[in-house]
Design a protein around this motif. Structure first.
Motif, PDB file in Angstrom:
ATOM      1  N   LYS A   1       0.816  -1.209   0.000  1.00 37.79           N
ATOM      2  CA  LYS A   1       0.000   0.000   0.000  1.00 37.79           C
ATOM      3  C   LYS A   1       0.857   1.269   0.000  1.00 37.79           C
ATOM      4  O   LYS A   1       1.963   1.290   0.537  1.00 37.79           O
ATOM      5  CB  LYS A   1      -0.909   0.018   1.240  1.00 37.79           C
ATOM      6  N   LYS A   2       0.305   2.311  -0.627  1.00 35.56           N
ATOM      7  CA  LYS A   2       0.890   3.650  -0.559  1.00 35.56           C
ATOM      8  C   LYS A   2       0.141   4.392   0.546  1.00 35.56           C
ATOM      9  O   LYS A   2      -1.039   4.718   0.381  1.00 35.56           O
ATOM     10  CB  LYS A   2       0.738   4.378  -1.895  1.00 35.56           C
ATOM     11  N   ILE A   3       0.825   4.639   1.636  1.00 34.03           N
ATOM     12  CA  ILE A   3       0.149   5.103   2.848  1.00 34.03           C
ATOM     13  C   ILE A   3       0.439   6.571   3.135  1.00 34.03           C
ATOM     14  O   ILE A   3       1.589   7.018   3.062  1.00 34.03           O
ATOM     15  CB  ILE A   3       0.588   4.238   4.055  1.00 34.03           C
ATOM     16  N   LEU A   4      -0.613   7.305   3.468  1.00 36.32           N
ATOM     17  CA  LEU A   4      -0.480   8.677   3.934  1.00 36.32           C
ATOM     18  C   LEU A   4      -0.593   8.654   5.460  1.00 36.32           C
ATOM     19  O   LEU A   4      -1.627   8.260   6.004  1.00 36.32           O
ATOM     20  CB  LEU A   4      -1.582   9.556   3.343  1.00 36.32           C
ATOM     21  N   LEU A   5       0.476   9.061   6.138  1.00 32.87           N
ATOM     22  CA  LEU A   5       0.510   9.095   7.598  1.00 32.87           C
ATOM     23  C   LEU A   5       0.233  10.518   8.064  1.00 32.87           C
ATOM     24  O   LEU A   5       0.979  11.441   7.739  1.00 32.87           O
ATOM     25  CB  LEU A   5       1.875   8.624   8.115  1.00 32.87           C
ATOM     26  N   VAL A   6      -0.834  10.710   8.826  1.00 30.64           N
ATOM     27  CA  VAL A   6      -1.282  12.040   9.236  1.00 30.64           C
ATOM     28  C   VAL A   6      -0.920  12.325  10.693  1.00 30.64           C
ATOM     29  O   VAL A   6      -1.104  11.482  11.571  1.00 30.64           O
ATOM     30  CB  VAL A   6      -2.805  12.174   9.039  1.00 30.64           C
ATOM     31  N   ASP A   7      -0.407  13.521  10.938  1.00 33.90           N
ATOM     32  CA  ASP A   7      -0.144  13.987  12.301  1.00 33.90           C
ATOM     33  C   ASP A   7      -0.377  15.489  12.337  1.00 33.90           C
ATOM     34  O   ASP A   7      -0.507  16.132  11.286  1.00 33.90           O
ATOM     35  CB  ASP A   7       1.299  13.649  12.713  1.00 33.90           C
ATOM     36  N   ASP A   8      -0.414  16.067  13.526  1.00 31.63           N
ATOM     37  CA  ASP A   8      -0.677  17.504  13.615  1.00 31.63           C
ATOM     38  C   ASP A   8       0.577  18.339  13.355  1.00 31.63           C
ATOM     39  O   ASP A   8       0.535  19.320  12.613  1.00 31.63           O
ATOM     40  CB  ASP A   8      -1.316  17.871  14.958  1.00 31.63           C
ATOM     41  N   VAL A   9       1.709  17.947  13.963  1.00 27.59           N
ATOM     42  CA  VAL A   9       2.948  18.722  13.844  1.00 27.59           C
ATOM     43  C   VAL A   9       4.133  17.788  13.651  1.00 27.59           C
ATOM     44  O   VAL A   9       4.170  16.706  14.227  1.00 27.59           O
ATOM     45  CB  VAL A   9       3.209  19.563  15.112  1.00 27.59           C
ATOM     46  N   ILE A  10       5.109  18.219  12.850  1.00 23.40           N
ATOM     47  CA  ILE A  10       6.381  17.510  12.773  1.00 23.40           C
ATOM     48  C   ILE A  10       7.469  18.440  13.291  1.00 23.40           C
ATOM     49  O   ILE A  10       7.538  19.605  12.890  1.00 23.40           O
ATOM     50  CB  ILE A  10       6.690  17.020  11.337  1.00 23.40           C
ATOM     51  N   THR A  11       8.268  17.936  14.226  1.00 21.25           N
ATOM     52  CA  THR A  11       9.309  18.767  14.844  1.00 21.25           C
ATOM     53  C   THR A  11      10.691  18.199  14.529  1.00 21.25           C
ATOM     54  O   THR A  11      11.366  18.655  13.627  1.00 21.25           O
ATOM     55  CB  THR A  11       9.092  18.879  16.364  1.00 21.25           C
ATOM     56  N   THR A  12      11.099  17.160  15.232  1.00 18.51           N
ATOM     57  CA  THR A  12      12.395  16.537  14.925  1.00 18.51           C
ATOM     58  C   THR A  12      12.250  15.440  13.867  1.00 18.51           C
ATOM     59  O   THR A  12      13.218  15.034  13.238  1.00 18.51           O
ATOM     60  CB  THR A  12      13.007  15.897  16.182  1.00 18.51           C
ATOM     61  N   GLY A  13      11.029  14.934  13.706  1.00 18.83           N
ATOM     62  CA  GLY A  13      10.800  13.825  12.782  1.00 18.83           C
ATOM     63  C   GLY A  13      10.845  12.476  13.478  1.00 18.83           C
ATOM     64  O   GLY A  13      10.686  11.438  12.832  1.00 18.83           O
ATOM     65  N   ALA A  14      11.014  12.463  14.796  1.00 17.04           N
ATOM     66  CA  ALA A  14      11.139  11.197  15.528  1.00 17.04           C
ATOM     67  C   ALA A  14       9.873  10.359  15.423  1.00 17.04           C
ATOM     68  O   ALA A  14       9.930   9.160  15.113  1.00 17.04           O
ATOM     69  CB  ALA A  14      11.465  11.481  16.994  1.00 17.04           C
ATOM     70  N   THR A  15       8.734  10.961  15.668  1.00 15.25           N
ATOM     71  CA  THR A  15       7.469  10.225  15.593  1.00 15.25           C
ATOM     72  C   THR A  15       7.250   9.680  14.187  1.00 15.25           C
ATOM     73  O   THR A  15       6.931   8.498  14.003  1.00 15.25           O
ATOM     74  CB  THR A  15       6.293  11.142  15.973  1.00 15.25           C
ATOM     75  N   ALA A  16       7.423  10.538  13.185  1.00 11.06           N
ATOM     76  CA  ALA A  16       7.232  10.124  11.798  1.00 11.06           C
ATOM     77  C   ALA A  16       8.194   9.000  11.422  1.00 11.06           C
ATOM     78  O   ALA A  16       7.824   8.058  10.719  1.00 11.06           O
ATOM     79  CB  ALA A  16       7.424  11.319  10.866  1.00 11.06           C
ATOM     80  N   PHE A  17       9.440   9.099  11.883  1.00  6.91           N
ATOM     81  CA  PHE A  17      10.444   8.097  11.563  1.00  6.91           C
ATOM     82  C   PHE A  17      10.049   6.722  12.092  1.00  6.91           C
ATOM     83  O   PHE A  17      10.008   5.738  11.347  1.00  6.91           O
ATOM     84  CB  PHE A  17      11.799   8.489  12.146  1.00  6.91           C
ATOM     85  N   TYR A  18       9.742   6.648  13.380  1.00  7.89           N
ATOM     86  CA  TYR A  18       9.424   5.350  13.982  1.00  7.89           C
ATOM     87  C   TYR A  18       8.160   4.748  13.367  1.00  7.89           C
ATOM     88  O   TYR A  18       8.100   3.536  13.114  1.00  7.89           O
ATOM     89  CB  TYR A  18       9.256   5.491  15.497  1.00  7.89           C
ATOM     90  N   CYS A  19       7.149   5.572  13.109  1.00 10.55           N
ATOM     91  CA  CYS A  19       5.900   5.070  12.543  1.00 10.55           C
ATOM     92  C   CYS A  19       6.065   4.631  11.094  1.00 10.55           C
ATOM     93  O   CYS A  19       5.602   3.560  10.705  1.00 10.55           O
ATOM     94  CB  CYS A  19       4.818   6.147  12.642  1.00 10.55           C
TER      95      CYS A  19
END
Length: 226
Positions: free
Chosen positions: A186-204
């Motif tokens: 799948k081509k997935i769009l991961l949604v969050d409110d804010v990106i700061t260091t990218g840590a959350t986005a990276f792990y997910c």
């Protein structure tokens, strides 16, 4: 069961209030007249510093494509705070307007929408997950299925106030990929409110790529220090 009921009740209350008050006539930020197609007036819209461009983060050999609608300051920051901490779903709807424009402006391609999960403790305290709210609205407006593909298995400190290194340590081992059959190919769009260091986005995103996703693209309302 308790926090799910509270979350749904708050959402239904917000929808009910939208029926009573015509949000197209009054700006949700300043109370002045707003165009019927927007929740914010022209002056408030123009005060938000737009981003709307793609950027890539590469960490430990893992690259992430990211999009943010605006920079985390001023009214944009206020709208996120109102959604996240004050159950202001109309502020969330204003954020969605910007995020949908970012998708259209950049012609972002995806076939599944998911969101950054929060812990059971946070859900119990707040009653809802602001990232899930944004994802559901985006999925509805793009006619795309919204799926829960991640689970937060460790309650962590709020990232606000933590240094860059502390943010990474705080989220280490905090997430788990679930519903793996919905991730593969799948081509997935991961949604969050804010990106700061990218840590959350990276792990997910790394978790979903490891489970066979073709791609994971991150979309946030705001971009902070990255």
């Amino acid at each position: 069961m308790g926090y799910e009921f509270i979350k749904n009740l708050k959402y239904l209350t917000s929808c009910f209030l939208d029926l009573i008050y015509n949000s197209g006539e009054e700006c949700i930020a300043c109370g002045e007249y707003a165009n019927s197609k927007s929740l914010l007036c022209e002056r408030c819209n123009s005060s938000i510093k737009l981003c709307n461009k793609s950027f890539e983060i590469t960490i430990h050999g893992h690259s992430m494509s990211c999009y943010s609608s605006f920079y985390y300051s001023g009214l944009g920051k206020e709208l996120i705070g109102r959604l996240k901490y004050k159950s202001d779903f109309r502020a969330g709807d204003a954020l969605v307007e910007y995020m949908l424009y970012t998708i259209k402006f950049n012609d972002v391609k995806f076939d599944t929408v998911t969101y950054v999960p929060c812990s059971k403790a946070t859900m119990k305290k707040r009653g809802y997950n602001q990232s899930q709210y944004l994802a559901k609205k985006i999925g509805h407006n793009t006619n795309t299925k919204v799926l829960t593909l991640l689970k937060k298995i460790k309650h962590t400190k709020d990232q606000i106030g933590l240094s860059g290194e502390e943010r990474w340590e705080n989220l280490q081992g905090a997430f788990l990929a679930i519903n793996e059959n919905e991730i593969k190919n799948k081509k997935i769009l991961l949604v969050d409110d804010v990106i700061t260091t990218g840590a959350t986005a990276f792990y997910c995103s790394r978790l979903m790529m490891e489970k066979g996703a073709v791609s994971v693209c991150i979309l946030t309302g705001a971009k902070s220090s990255i």
